[in-house]
Design a protein around this motif. Sequence first.
Motif, PDB file in Angstrom:
ATOM      1  N   GLN A 140       0.790  -1.225   0.000  1.00  0.00           N
ATOM      2  CA  GLN A 140       0.000   0.000   0.000  1.00  0.00           C
ATOM      3  C   GLN A 140       0.830   1.287   0.000  1.00  0.00           C
ATOM      4  OE1 GLN A 140      -3.446  -0.075  -0.311  1.00  0.00           O
ATOM      5  NE2 GLN A 140      -2.899  -2.216  -0.713  1.00  0.00           N
ATOM      6  N   PHE A 141       2.058   1.205   0.481  1.00  0.00           N
ATOM      7  CA  PHE A 141       2.929   2.378   0.579  1.00  0.00           C
ATOM      8  C   PHE A 141       4.214   2.070  -0.177  1.00  0.00           C
ATOM      9  CE2 PHE A 141       0.249   2.370   4.362  1.00  0.00           C
ATOM     10  CZ  PHE A 141      -0.246   3.660   4.363  1.00  0.00           C
ATOM     11  N   ARG A 142       4.394   2.689  -1.329  1.00  0.00           N
ATOM     12  CA  ARG A 142       5.518   2.349  -2.206  1.00  0.00           C
ATOM     13  C   ARG A 142       6.876   2.607  -1.573  1.00  0.00           C
ATOM     14  NH1 ARG A 142       3.455   7.121  -4.315  1.00  0.00           N
ATOM     15  NH2 ARG A 142       4.963   8.812  -4.442  1.00  0.00           N
ATOM     16  N   PHE A 143       6.943   3.499  -0.587  1.00  0.00           N
ATOM     17  CA  PHE A 143       8.215   3.789   0.064  1.00  0.00           C
ATOM     18  C   PHE A 143       8.610   2.706   1.066  1.00  0.00           C
ATOM     19  CE2 PHE A 143       4.816   6.045   2.201  1.00  0.00           C
ATOM     20  CZ  PHE A 143       4.932   5.567   3.499  1.00  0.00           C
ATOM     21  N   LEU A 144       7.696   1.802   1.400  1.00  0.00           N
ATOM     22  CA  LEU A 144       8.029   0.676   2.271  1.00  0.00           C
ATOM     23  C   LEU A 144       8.399  -0.498   1.376  1.00  0.00           C
ATOM     24  CD1 LEU A 144       5.298   0.802   5.061  1.00  0.00           C
ATOM     25  CD2 LEU A 144       7.647   1.653   5.127  1.00  0.00           C
ATOM     26  N   ASN A 145       9.661  -0.555   1.044  1.00  0.00           N
ATOM     27  CA  ASN A 145      10.149  -1.570   0.125  1.00  0.00           C
ATOM     28  C   ASN A 145      11.493  -2.076   0.632  1.00  0.00           C
ATOM     29  OD1 ASN A 145      10.321  -3.179  -2.112  1.00  0.00           O
ATOM     30  ND2 ASN A 145      11.098  -1.568  -3.445  1.00  0.00           N
ATOM     31  N   PRO A 146      11.453  -2.905   1.692  1.00  0.00           N
ATOM     32  CA  PRO A 146      12.726  -3.353   2.262  1.00  0.00           C
ATOM     33  C   PRO A 146      13.515  -4.217   1.291  1.00  0.00           C
ATOM     34  CG  PRO A 146      10.916  -4.629   3.165  1.00  0.00           C
ATOM     35  CD  PRO A 146      10.306  -3.530   2.338  1.00  0.00           C
ATOM     36  N   ALA A 147      14.820  -4.129   1.418  1.00  0.00           N
ATOM     37  CA  ALA A 147      15.691  -4.983   0.618  1.00  0.00           C
ATOM     38  C   ALA A 147      15.539  -6.416   1.101  1.00  0.00           C
ATOM     39  CB  ALA A 147      17.135  -4.512   0.771  1.00  0.00           C
ATOM     40  N   LYS A 148      16.044  -7.337   0.321  1.00  0.00           N
ATOM     41  CA  LYS A 148      16.024  -8.736   0.736  1.00  0.00           C
ATOM     42  C   LYS A 148      17.463  -9.247   0.745  1.00  0.00           C
ATOM     43  CE  LYS A 148      11.323  -9.638  -0.465  1.00  0.00           C
ATOM     44  NZ  LYS A 148      10.358 -10.451  -1.141  1.00  0.00           N
ATOM     45  N   ASN A 149      17.749 -10.092   1.730  1.00  0.00           N
ATOM     46  CA  ASN A 149      19.092 -10.654   1.817  1.00  0.00           C
ATOM     47  C   ASN A 149      19.228 -11.832   0.862  1.00  0.00           C
ATOM     48  OD1 ASN A 149      17.828 -12.812   3.114  1.00  0.00           O
ATOM     49  ND2 ASN A 149      18.542 -12.235   5.148  1.00  0.00           N
ATOM     50  N   ARG A 150      20.358 -12.498   0.895  1.00  0.00           N
ATOM     51  CA  ARG A 150      20.603 -13.613  -0.034  1.00  0.00           C
ATOM     52  C   ARG A 150      19.593 -14.737   0.131  1.00  0.00           C
ATOM     53  NH1 ARG A 150      27.078 -14.169   0.687  1.00  0.00           N
ATOM     54  NH2 ARG A 150      27.408 -11.937   0.642  1.00  0.00           N
ATOM     55  N   SER A 151      19.062 -14.882   1.330  1.00  0.00           N
ATOM     56  CA  SER A 151      18.060 -15.924   1.599  1.00  0.00           C
ATOM     57  C   SER A 151      16.662 -15.508   1.180  1.00  0.00           C
ATOM     58  CB  SER A 151      18.044 -16.255   3.090  1.00  0.00           C
ATOM     59  OG  SER A 151      19.310 -16.647   3.533  1.00  0.00           O
ATOM     60  N   GLY A 152      16.505 -14.251   0.756  1.00  0.00           N
ATOM     61  CA  GLY A 152      15.195 -13.763   0.357  1.00  0.00           C
ATOM     62  C   GLY A 152      14.378 -13.177   1.488  1.00  0.00           C
ATOM     63  N   ASN A 153      15.002 -13.027   2.672  1.00  0.00           N
ATOM     64  CA  ASN A 153      14.302 -12.442   3.818  1.00  0.00           C
ATOM     65  C   ASN A 153      14.394 -10.923   3.783  1.00  0.00           C
ATOM     66  OD1 ASN A 153      13.787 -15.041   4.859  1.00  0.00           O
ATOM     67  ND2 ASN A 153      15.821 -15.080   5.793  1.00  0.00           N
ATOM     68  N   ARG A 154      13.321 -10.267   4.224  1.00  0.00           N
ATOM     69  CA  ARG A 154      13.308  -8.813   4.268  1.00  0.00           C
ATOM     70  C   ARG A 154      14.319  -8.298   5.287  1.00  0.00           C
ATOM     71  NH1 ARG A 154       8.421 -10.577   2.911  1.00  0.00           N
ATOM     72  NH2 ARG A 154       7.056  -9.286   1.651  1.00  0.00           N
ATOM     73  N   VAL A 155      15.014  -7.226   4.917  1.00  0.00           N
ATOM     74  CA  VAL A 155      15.897  -6.525   5.841  1.00  0.00           C
ATOM     75  C   VAL A 155      15.550  -5.036   5.769  1.00  0.00           C
ATOM     76  CG1 VAL A 155      17.817  -8.164   5.927  1.00  0.00           C
ATOM     77  CG2 VAL A 155      17.743  -6.505   4.097  1.00  0.00           C
ATOM     78  N   TYR A 156      15.234  -4.489   6.917  1.00  0.00           N
ATOM     79  CA  TYR A 156      14.789  -3.099   7.016  1.00  0.00           C
ATOM     80  C   TYR A 156      15.900  -2.230   7.556  1.00  0.00           C
ATOM     81  CZ  TYR A 156      10.085  -5.122   6.726  1.00  0.00           C
ATOM     82  OH  TYR A 156       8.965  -5.788   6.334  1.00  0.00           O
ATOM     83  N   LYS A 157      16.023  -1.019   7.031  1.00  0.00           N
ATOM     84  CA  LYS A 157      16.955  -0.027   7.547  1.00  0.00           C
ATOM     85  C   LYS A 157      16.246   0.738   8.672  1.00  0.00           C
ATOM     86  CE  LYS A 157      19.295   0.693   3.171  1.00  0.00           C
ATOM     87  NZ  LYS A 157      19.587   1.638   2.099  1.00  0.00           N
ATOM     88  N   GLY A 158      17.037   1.379   9.531  1.00  0.00           N
ATOM     89  CA  GLY A 158      16.477   2.162  10.628  1.00  0.00           C
ATOM     90  C   GLY A 158      15.489   3.209  10.149  1.00  0.00           C
ATOM     91  N   ARG A 159      15.780   3.837   9.034  1.00  0.00           N
ATOM     92  CA  ARG A 159      14.886   4.861   8.476  1.00  0.00           C
ATOM     93  C   ARG A 159      13.539   4.244   8.094  1.00  0.00           C
ATOM     94  NH1 ARG A 159      13.515   9.360   6.337  1.00  0.00           N
ATOM     95  NH2 ARG A 159      13.132   9.756   4.139  1.00  0.00           N
ATOM     96  N   GLU A 160      13.560   3.027   7.571  1.00  0.00           N
ATOM     97  CA  GLU A 160      12.307   2.356   7.210  1.00  0.00           C
ATOM     98  C   GLU A 160      11.486   2.028   8.457  1.00  0.00           C
ATOM     99  OE1 GLU A 160      13.249   0.000   3.119  1.00  0.00           O
ATOM    100  OE2 GLU A 160      14.367  -0.644   4.892  1.00  0.00           O
ATOM    101  N   VAL A 161      12.174   1.708   9.555  1.00  0.00           N
ATOM    102  CA  VAL A 161      11.457   1.443  10.808  1.00  0.00           C
ATOM    103  C   VAL A 161      10.737   2.716  11.255  1.00  0.00           C
ATOM    104  CG1 VAL A 161      11.691   0.761  13.233  1.00  0.00           C
ATOM    105  CG2 VAL A 161      13.046  -0.394  11.479  1.00  0.00           C
ATOM    106  N   GLU A 162      11.395   3.856  11.131  1.00  0.00           N
ATOM    107  CA  GLU A 162      10.740   5.117  11.491  1.00  0.00           C
ATOM    108  C   GLU A 162       9.541   5.393  10.587  1.00  0.00           C
ATOM    109  OE1 GLU A 162      13.605   8.302  11.627  1.00  0.00           O
ATOM    110  OE2 GLU A 162      14.124   7.812  13.702  1.00  0.00           O
ATOM    111  N   LEU A 163       9.666   5.107   9.293  1.00  0.00           N
ATOM    112  CA  LEU A 163       8.541   5.311   8.384  1.00  0.00           C
ATOM    113  C   LEU A 163       7.382   4.375   8.731  1.00  0.00           C
ATOM    114  CD1 LEU A 163      10.416   5.804   4.998  1.00  0.00           C
ATOM    115  CD2 LEU A 163       9.154   7.535   6.290  1.00  0.00           C
TER     116      LEU A 163
END
Length: 132
Positions: free
Chosen positions: A36-59
């Motif tokens: 629903q929110f295009r700016f919430l797009n966490p990267a994924k690690n080699r295993s395909g799991n989401r990894v969030y940056k601190g800034r994304e946690v604030e958002l």
Amino acid sequence: MTTTTSPRPVQEFYSIGEVCALTDLKPHVLRYWESQFRFLNPAKNRSGNRVYKGREVELIMLVKHLLYTEKFTIDGARQRIDHYRRTGELRTSAHRAFEAEMVSELRGTVETVLGILDGKAPPPPKPVNGEP
């Protein structure tokens, strides 16, 4: 003179479980918000799991604050965040929302503890079978 730092995520990356613990949200809620929110797009690690940056946690905390505290609809929250982005207030607003949600959660915890100490609320159940 000492400077104070505000409580904010200090790790570089967070797993979805860590973000759930920090934000008190369920994983399916985070995944839905990503759609629903295009700016919430966490990267994924080699295993395909989401990894969030601190800034994304604030958002995420900003979205939570707008939806749950200020009672915006998803579309209304999206518009408000777009407004913050256009006016250059996004970082400040996200940080403020993060702090407000943390204070609210802390207040709830303190009220629960005071209720237990005053005998007005039962203590939380004890862990079973060595669970934390």
